[in-house]
Design an enzyme around this catalytic site. Structure first.
Site, PDB file in Angstrom:
ATOM      1  N   HIS A  74       0.845  -1.208   0.000  1.00 36.70           N
ATOM      2  CA  HIS A  74       0.000   0.000   0.000  1.00 36.70           C
ATOM      3  C   HIS A  74       0.869   1.243   0.000  1.00 36.70           C
ATOM      4  O   HIS A  74       1.965   1.269   0.566  1.00 36.70           O
ATOM      5  CB  HIS A  74      -0.998   0.001   1.154  1.00 36.70           C
ATOM      6  CG  HIS A  74      -0.393  -0.026   2.537  1.00 36.70           C
ATOM      7  ND1 HIS A  74      -0.031   1.109   3.226  1.00 36.70           N
ATOM      8  CD2 HIS A  74      -0.105  -1.068   3.358  1.00 36.70           C
ATOM      9  CE1 HIS A  74       0.443   0.778   4.412  1.00 36.70           C
ATOM     10  NE2 HIS A  74       0.421  -0.540   4.525  1.00 36.70           N
ATOM     11  N   ASP A  76      -0.060   4.401   1.114  1.00 33.83           N
ATOM     12  CA  ASP A  76      -0.290   5.372   2.185  1.00 33.83           C
ATOM     13  C   ASP A  76       0.509   5.018   3.423  1.00 33.83           C
ATOM     14  O   ASP A  76       1.014   3.896   3.560  1.00 33.83           O
ATOM     15  CB  ASP A  76      -1.773   5.467   2.529  1.00 33.83           C
ATOM     16  CG  ASP A  76      -2.345   4.139   3.040  1.00 33.83           C
ATOM     17  OD1 ASP A  76      -2.100   3.113   2.383  1.00 33.83           O
ATOM     18  OD2 ASP A  76      -3.032   4.135   4.081  1.00 33.83           O
ATOM     19  N   ASP A 113       6.380   1.310   6.519  1.00 37.00           N
ATOM     20  CA  ASP A 113       5.085   0.652   6.398  1.00 37.00           C
ATOM     21  C   ASP A 113       4.174   1.570   5.581  1.00 37.00           C
ATOM     22  O   ASP A 113       3.653   2.542   6.102  1.00 37.00           O
ATOM     23  CB  ASP A 113       4.512   0.410   7.798  1.00 37.00           C
ATOM     24  CG  ASP A 113       3.118  -0.173   7.801  1.00 37.00           C
ATOM     25  OD1 ASP A 113       2.669  -0.666   6.756  1.00 37.00           O
ATOM     26  OD2 ASP A 113       2.469  -0.119   8.867  1.00 37.00           O
ATOM     27  N   GLU A 142      -4.953   1.963   3.234  1.00 37.67           N
ATOM     28  CA  GLU A 142      -4.856   0.739   4.018  1.00 37.67           C
ATOM     29  C   GLU A 142      -4.888   1.044   5.501  1.00 37.67           C
ATOM     30  O   GLU A 142      -5.494   0.313   6.285  1.00 37.67           O
ATOM     31  CB  GLU A 142      -3.560  -0.006   3.656  1.00 37.67           C
ATOM     32  CG  GLU A 142      -3.454  -1.416   4.227  1.00 37.67           C
ATOM     33  CD  GLU A 142      -2.839  -1.475   5.623  1.00 37.67           C
ATOM     34  OE1 GLU A 142      -2.872  -2.562   6.238  1.00 37.67           O
ATOM     35  OE2 GLU A 142      -2.322  -0.450   6.082  1.00 37.67           O
ATOM     36  N   GLU A 143      -4.235   2.126   5.877  1.00 35.26           N
ATOM     37  CA  GLU A 143      -4.062   2.434   7.298  1.00 35.26           C
ATOM     38  C   GLU A 143      -5.329   2.967   7.961  1.00 35.26           C
ATOM     39  O   GLU A 143      -5.392   3.084   9.174  1.00 35.26           O
ATOM     40  CB  GLU A 143      -2.928   3.446   7.481  1.00 35.26           C
ATOM     41  CG  GLU A 143      -1.573   2.977   6.964  1.00 35.26           C
ATOM     42  CD  GLU A 143      -0.950   1.881   7.797  1.00 35.26           C
ATOM     43  OE1 GLU A 143      -1.614   1.370   8.715  1.00 35.26           O
ATOM     44  OE2 GLU A 143       0.207   1.515   7.544  1.00 35.26           O
ATOM     45  N   ASP A 166       4.024  -6.591   3.512  1.00 34.44           N
ATOM     46  CA  ASP A 166       3.514  -5.659   4.521  1.00 34.44           C
ATOM     47  C   ASP A 166       3.634  -6.272   5.911  1.00 34.44           C
ATOM     48  O   ASP A 166       2.743  -6.126   6.749  1.00 34.44           O
ATOM     49  CB  ASP A 166       2.062  -5.297   4.206  1.00 34.44           C
ATOM     50  CG  ASP A 166       1.556  -4.111   5.029  1.00 34.44           C
ATOM     51  OD1 ASP A 166       2.398  -3.393   5.611  1.00 34.44           O
ATOM     52  OD2 ASP A 166       0.328  -3.918   5.098  1.00 34.44           O
ATOM     53  N   HIS A 450       4.019   2.981  13.098  1.00 30.43           N
ATOM     54  CA  HIS A 450       2.898   3.818  13.535  1.00 30.43           C
ATOM     55  C   HIS A 450       3.295   4.719  14.703  1.00 30.43           C
ATOM     56  O   HIS A 450       2.437   5.208  15.428  1.00 30.43           O
ATOM     57  CB  HIS A 450       1.665   2.999  13.919  1.00 30.43           C
ATOM     58  CG  HIS A 450       1.093   2.206  12.777  1.00 30.43           C
ATOM     59  ND1 HIS A 450      -0.111   1.544  12.833  1.00 30.43           N
ATOM     60  CD2 HIS A 450       1.563   1.976  11.520  1.00 30.43           C
ATOM     61  CE1 HIS A 450      -0.350   0.936  11.688  1.00 30.43           C
ATOM     62  NE2 HIS A 450       0.668   1.189  10.874  1.00 30.43           N
TER      63      HIS A 450
END
Length: 476
Positions: A74, A76, A113, A142-143, A166, A450
């Site tokens: 992904h 994003d 990520d 995705e997030e 991922d 994150h």
């Protein structure tokens, strides 16, 4: 400019995509960059209404009869920064720092990520390697709920093997993941003029936070739960009314910060009580969150929530579950069901709580939904579900898994590990439109995703790049 890291073909592309802002929900610029990349190389490219991008490349010589392979990631990224950072994720490039074997960012998330998957894919498409026909699928959002993957239509892709890049632990090959849903609980705000003589500001900070799927097993402190424990203890000893309260900024991250302003009838008593419970909480988390910090100070408030609303909010957060709810009875050390009370904020005339619910067992996911629904009803709050996504079920027979394991041993001389993950992967959604597609997920070592401490191992990225090339060669 470049990072001057090896493999150069990977990190040059990683550098380029990190110059483009790509916060979830704001991916058009990076999506257009991918489309231009493909067009400049005369590769077939599709960009859909969600800004998902599919780039197709013909098989290399000798692989014309091999089953097509999908490489998936992904575009994003989660955008989180330290309090003292002035980084603007909507316009600023990511400032990257090489620290020994690690690549990290300057007080922000790095975007490894899942920028590393995009970099791998672009390097493969741009190079001359041995591989079957390729379909590179780079999704959006995705997030924040996997809306991009959910928009992929049946028939868009023809690949029979899918490599999802991922995951964050080298040598671990994921073959299943949890399903989940986002719950929105809202309380209508009822305010009045402050009639209590004192006011206190409470700030909780210094927590590790982290990915609420990957890191939930470590039972780290949740800043929102911590601040309500303090306010509840104050309520037991003196009158209190909440004036403002907020915590967390990302739905898939454990909240590492929360702040509140409360009116109290006796500041000295409230301070004394708060100091006592703060020490207890610090003792509880001295191993898991040793840098937990709570600041108390006087402030001025003019309006407050009514006592009735204040009590309902406190009651809700004292009762609501958080963190690990149940471990799996089937897979050792796998979290089966969890809750993360992720974001608390005021939106207009409402207090909004976003809670991420995950489980690898559908019935338990339903049970946790009902727990929250009933709690909301009892405390006169509204309850709504958003962005439910399915689990990716483990399959006992998997050719791509077997080839991945044998390839890993061939290159590194040691066994890889098969595992399931307590987090959502797009494989679950993609299985709905690619039911006969054989899937695997892996990636290099990444840590504290994150969060502003996110970092990727440079040597691991190199090893997993070499592995990916050999895997494609072996998928003949």
């Amino acid at each position: 400019m470049s990072l001057n890291l090896e493999p150069k073909e990977v990190f040059d592309w990683f550098y380029k995509i990190n110059q483009i802002p790509r916060e979830s929900g704001h991916e058009k610029e990076v999506s257009d960059f991918l489309v231009d990349f493909a067009k400049n190389r005369n590769l077939e490219v599709i960009q859909d209404g969600q800004y998902n991008v599919i780039i197709k490349k013909k098989a290399s010589d000798g692989y014309e009869n091999s089953k097509p392979v999908i490489i998936q990631g992904h575009m994003d990224m989660v955008c989180v920064k330290e309090d003292d950072s002035d980084h603007d994720f909507r316009k600023d490039p990511i400032k990257m720092i090489v620290d020994g074997d690690f690549l990290k960012a300057d007080r922000t998330t790095l975007g490894g990520d899942d920028g590393i998957a995009v970099a791998y894919a672009l390097a493969i498409l741009d190079g001359d390697y041995k591989h079957p026909a390729l379909e590179v699928l780079i999704t959006t959002s995705e997030e924040t709920g996997m809306q991009g993957a959910a928009n992929i239509k049946q028939g868009t892709l023809v690949g029979k093997r899918l490599i999802n890049i991922d995951s964050e632990e080298e040598g671990v090959f994921l073959s299943g993941c949890a399903g989940g849903v986002m719950a929105e609980t809202t309380f209508d705000i009822d305010e009045e003029k402050n009639d209590l003589k004192d006011a206190m500001k409470i700030t909780v900070s210094g927590l590790k936070g982290g990915h609420s799927g990957m890191m939930i097993k470590y039972q780290r402190a949740n800043a929102i739960k911590v601040i309500f424990r303090i306010i509840n203890q104050i309520r037991e000893n003196t009158d209190v009314k909440i004036s403002s309260i907020s915590g967390g900024i990302k739905h898939n991250a454990i909240p590492d910060f929360a702040t509140a302003e409360i009116a109290v009838s006796d500041y000295d008593k409230a301070y004394e009580v708060a100091i006592g419970i703060i020490q207890e909480i610090k003792d509880e988390y001295k191993v898991k969150d040793e840098n937990l910090k709570v600041e108390l100070g006087k402030c001025d408030v003019e309006t407050v929530f009514t006592k009735e609303l204040t009590n309902r909010l406190i009651d809700y957060f004292i009762v609501v579950k958080d963190q690990v709810v149940m471990m799996s009875n089937d897979v050792e050390n796998l979290v089966q069901t969890s809750l993360n009370n992720a974001i608390l904020k005021r939106e207009g005339s409402q207090i909004l709580l976003l809670t991420s619910i995950r489980s690898s067992v559908e019935s338990q996911l339903d049970m946790m939904i009902e727990d929250l629904r009933v709690l909301a009803r009892v405390l006169n709050a509204k309850f709504e579900l958003k962005n439910r996504y399915p689990a990716w079920q483990f399959e006992r027979e998997s050719q791509i898994r077997d080839i991945s394991l044998s390839t890993y041993k061939e290159i590194f001389g040691k066994e890889g590990k098969i595992d399931l993950i307590h987090a959502g992967l797009e494989c679950g959604l993609l299985k709905k439109v690619l039911s006969d597609c054989d899937m695997i997920s892996y990636g290099p070592f990444m840590y504290d995703v994150h969060s502003p401490r996110e970092k990727i191992s440079i040597s691991s990225a190199k090893r997993m790049w070499e592995f990916t090339l050999k895997l494609l060669e072996n998928l003949k």
